[in-house]
Design an enzyme around this catalytic site. Structure first.
Site, PDB file in Angstrom:
ATOM      1  N   ARG A  66       0.943  -0.950   0.081  1.00 49.91           N
ATOM      2  CA  ARG A  66      -0.062  -0.049  -0.206  1.00 49.91           C
ATOM      3  C   ARG A  66       0.843   1.470  -0.340  1.00 49.91           C
ATOM      4  NH1 ARG A  66      -3.864  -0.243   5.097  1.00 49.91           N
ATOM      5  NH2 ARG A  66      -4.823   2.027   4.283  1.00 49.91           N
ATOM      6  N   CYS A  67       0.299   1.915  -0.149  1.00 50.22           N
ATOM      7  CA  CYS A  67       1.020   3.480  -0.646  1.00 50.22           C
ATOM      8  C   CYS A  67       1.459   4.475   1.520  1.00 50.22           C
ATOM      9  CB  CYS A  67       0.038   4.422  -0.952  1.00 50.22           C
ATOM     10  SG  CYS A  67       1.249   6.178  -1.152  1.00 50.22           S
ATOM     11  N   PRO A  68       3.009   4.902   1.355  1.00 49.98           N
ATOM     12  CA  PRO A  68       4.090   4.620   0.010  1.00 49.98           C
ATOM     13  C   PRO A  68       4.220   3.663  -0.097  1.00 49.98           C
ATOM     14  CG  PRO A  68       4.376   5.325   2.278  1.00 49.98           C
ATOM     15  CD  PRO A  68       3.351   4.827   2.179  1.00 49.98           C
TER      16      PRO A  68
END
Lengths: 74, 271
Positions: A12-14
Site C-alpha cells: 500500500r501507499c507509500p
C-alpha cells in the site's frame, strides 16, 4: 541492458513507491523495470512519481482483473 | 549492505525523497556524527539524528541531568534527574532507533582530548553553552579540517553557521577572540526560552544530514540568526576573514588550547 521485475500488488501507499524507488536506483541508463501493481491508487501514483523523478514510463498494460503491468525505463 | 524490510519501512519517507533514496539512507547509516553537549541544543540534534538513522552518534557531556534542565532539554525526562546526561541521551537514542550505535563520553571536551575525539567522526555538532567550548571546537575542527555546525542560544535569540574548514567562514573569522569575561552573562542571569534550542538544534541536525548526503546548500559563509520574540530569521552573508587567527593568511593559532579564563562561565559555577 537489463530488465528488472517488481511485484507491489500486496503493498500500500507509500510502500508501493518506496519499493519501486529502491529498484529504480539499481537501474543503469537504458535498463527497464517491469512492475506489477493494482489498478487504482498505485496505478495512478507510481508511474506519475517515477516520471517526476526523471524516469520514462514506456508501457502500461492490464494483465488481469485489477492488475496492471507498468514498464519504466531509466 | 542492503536495507532490511524494517529499515525500508522505517526510512520510507526518506527513501521516497529524490535527494535521499535508498543510497542516501545507506550513506546516513554509514555516517558518524559527534554531538558535543547533551543539553538544550544537543537534545533535538541527538533525537533527530537518531531518528534519521545516523549509524554512529557520539555524545560528549560531563554533566548530569538537573531539574532545571527539563524546561528545554527534551531528551531528558523527569526520572532521569541525577543521571549522567550522556547515559540519559543514549537511552532515548536507542529507544528511538536501535540501528544507531551510541558512543558516550562523560567528560568535558578540552584541548587534551578534542583532537582525538573529533578524528573518529565525519561531522561535528556544537551544542555547548559556553564560549570556551565554542572556540575550542572551532579551533579543533579548523585544524583537523573537520566540518561542523556551530549553534548558540541566549534568551530569545539563536544563531547558527556551518563551517567547512579552509572553504568557508569559521567562528573566529567572525569573532577572532572570545568576549571579555565580564561581558558574558551567566546562564542563570540570562535565561532562555525553552523552545529556542529546538529551533536552532533542528537546523543544526538538518545541516549535518545535508552534509552527509552531499545535497542542498549548506549554511556555510552565512550566519542564520533567529529572534523568537520578533519571530524573524535573518541570513547574513559573512566572508572569510583574511586576518582570521586560525584560518586566515597568517594564522597565529596552530594548536588547540583551553580558554581557561572562560571555563568558569557556566558549568563550573555549579556546586
Amino acid at each position: 541492458m537489463s530488465a528488472y521485475n517488481l511485484d507491489i500488488t500486496k503493498d500500500r501507499c507509500p510502500m508501493t513507491f518506496v519499493k519501486t524507488k529502491l529498484k529504480l536506483e539499481e537501474l543503469e541508463e537504458g535498463d527497464t523495470l517491469e512492475i506489477l501493481l493494482t489498478t487504482g491508487e498505485p496505478l495512478n501514483n507510481v508511474p506519475r512519481t517515477a516520471t517526476e523523478q526523471g524516469f520514462t514510463v514506456v508501457e502500461t498494460t492490464l494483465v488481469r482483473e485489477n492488475i496492471h503491468k507498468v514498464v519504466i525505463r531509466k | 549492505m542492503a536495507l532490511t524490510d524494517s529499515q525500508i519501512e522505517r526510512y520510507s519517507r526518506h527513501i521516497i525523497l529524490k535527494e535521499v533514496g535508498g543510497k542516501g539512507q545507506q550513506k546516513l547509516l554509514n555516517s558518524k556524527v559527534l554531538i558535543i553537549g547533551a543539553g538544550g541544543l544537543g537534545a533535538p540534534i541527538a533525537l533527530y539524528l537518531a531518528a534519521a538513522g545516523i549509524g554512529t552518534i557520539g555524545i560528549a557531556d560531563a554533566d548530569s541531568v538537573d531539574l532545571s534542565n527539563l524546561q528545554r532539554q527534551v531528551i531528558h525526562f523527569t526520572p532521569d534527574i541525577g543521571k549522567p546526561k550522556v547515559i540519559s541521551a543514549k537511552e532515548k537514542i536507542q529507544a528511538i532507533n536501535p540501528d544507531v550505535q551510541v558512543r558516550t563520553y562523560q567528560q568535558w571536551v578540552s584541548a587534551a582530548n578534542i583532537m582525538e575525539l573529533i578524528s573518529q567522526y565525519d561531522f561535528v555538532v556544537d551544542g555547548t553553552d559556553n564560549f570556551a567550548a565554542k572556540f575550542l571546537i572551532n579551533d579543533a575542527c579548523v585544524l583537523a579540517g573537520k566540518p561542523y555546525s556551530h549553534g548558540g542560544i541566549l534568551q530569545f535569540v539563536g544563531q547558527t553557521i556551518t563551517v567547512l574548514p579552509g572553504e568557508s567562514t569559521c567562528y573566529r573569522c567572525i569573532f577572532p577572540t572570545p568576549p571579555p569575561k565580564d561581558a558574558i552573562p551567566t546562564c542563570s542571569q540570562a535565561g532562555v526560552i525553552g523552545v529556542l534550542p529546538g529551533v536552532i538544534g533542528s537546523i543544526q541536525a538538518t545541516e549535518a544530514i545535508k552534509f552527509l548526503l552531499g545535497k542542498g546548500k549548506l549554511l556555510a559563509g552565512r550566519m542564520l540568526t533567529y529572534d523568537a520574540l520578533e519571530m524573524k530569521f535573518r541570513d547574513v552573508t559573512i566572508n572569510r576573514n583574511p586576518n582570521c587567527p586560525i584560518c586566515g593568511e597568517n594564522p597565529t593559532i596552530t594548536q588547540v588550547r583551553d580558554e581557561l579564563e572562560l571555563l568558569t562561565v557556566c558549568d563550573l559555577e555549579k556546586p
